[in-house]
Scaffold this motif. Structure first.
Motif, PDB file in Angstrom:
ATOM      1  N   PRO A 132       0.842  -1.211   0.000  1.00  0.00           N
ATOM      2  CA  PRO A 132       0.000   0.000   0.000  1.00  0.00           C
ATOM      3  C   PRO A 132       0.873   1.256   0.000  1.00  0.00           C
ATOM      4  CG  PRO A 132      -0.020  -1.011   2.163  1.00  0.00           C
ATOM      5  CD  PRO A 132       0.741  -1.931   1.252  1.00  0.00           C
ATOM      6  N   SER A 133       0.372   2.266  -0.641  1.00  0.00           N
ATOM      7  CA  SER A 133       1.089   3.541  -0.650  1.00  0.00           C
ATOM      8  C   SER A 133       0.229   4.582   0.065  1.00  0.00           C
ATOM      9  CB  SER A 133       1.383   3.977  -2.080  1.00  0.00           C
ATOM     10  OG  SER A 133       0.185   4.177  -2.785  1.00  0.00           O
ATOM     11  N   TYR A 134       0.865   5.473   0.757  1.00  0.00           N
ATOM     12  CA  TYR A 134       0.168   6.498   1.529  1.00  0.00           C
ATOM     13  C   TYR A 134       0.623   7.863   1.028  1.00  0.00           C
ATOM     14  CZ  TYR A 134      -0.628   2.568   4.622  1.00  0.00           C
ATOM     15  OH  TYR A 134      -0.995   1.363   5.146  1.00  0.00           O
ATOM     16  N   SER A 135      -0.309   8.745   0.850  1.00  0.00           N
ATOM     17  CA  SER A 135       0.019  10.096   0.422  1.00  0.00           C
ATOM     18  C   SER A 135      -0.389  11.088   1.524  1.00  0.00           C
ATOM     19  CB  SER A 135      -0.673  10.452  -0.873  1.00  0.00           C
ATOM     20  OG  SER A 135      -2.064  10.377  -0.715  1.00  0.00           O
ATOM     21  N   GLY A 136       0.302  12.179   1.582  1.00  0.00           N
ATOM     22  CA  GLY A 136      -0.019  13.212   2.576  1.00  0.00           C
ATOM     23  C   GLY A 136       0.419  12.854   3.957  1.00  0.00           C
TER      24      GLY A 136
END
Length: 140
Positions: A132-136
């Motif tokens: 999973p990738s997380y932004s912010g």
């Protein structure tokens, strides 16, 4: 009364029993040497049997190692197994049996090396791609 010289003139040398026919004529020797040279030269009809084990190996290696889904890999395994079984069943002479066994060995090696390459090189890539990738996110 017949003499030995009269007997030789009536029958050619070597026509009686186990007497040797003599040395072959020069033309016969030359013709046999030319035939042996012609048999020794490779021809284009020898290429398909020589490339068949390589083809099976590469087909299994590529389909097993590079494809994400197992469908193409299973299809390649079944196809190579059928070709190898056909060679084994229909082989009549020793060279064809050797080709059949070479195809079998190359099919097994191709599948094994394809599985090894996939496990060693592609599974880490798949792991990072599926993570999973997380932004912010603030790193502080």
């Amino acid at each position: 009364m017949q003499f030995a010289s009269d007997l030789d003139s009536e029958a050619p040398l070597g026509s009686y029993g186990a007497v040797d026919q003599g040395r072959p004529q020069a033309a016969e020797v030359v013709a046999e040497e030319e035939a042996a040279e012609a048999r020794a030269k490779p021809s284009l009809k020898d290429l398909p049997p020589l490339f068949t084990p390589w083809l099976l190996y590469s087909m299994l290696l590529v389909s097993t190692a590079l494809m994400e889904g197992p469908a193409l890999s299973i299809l390649a395994v079944v196809t190579c197994a059928m070709i190898t079984c056909a060679f084994i069943v229909f082989s009549r002479a020793l060279p064809w049996r050797m080709l059949a066994m070479t195809c079998f060995v190359m099919s097994v090696v191709g599948y094994a090396l394809g599985s090894y390459d996939k496990a060693k090189y592609l599974y880490p890539y798949y792991f990072y791609m599926r993570s999973p990738s997380y932004s912010g996110v603030d790193p502080n």
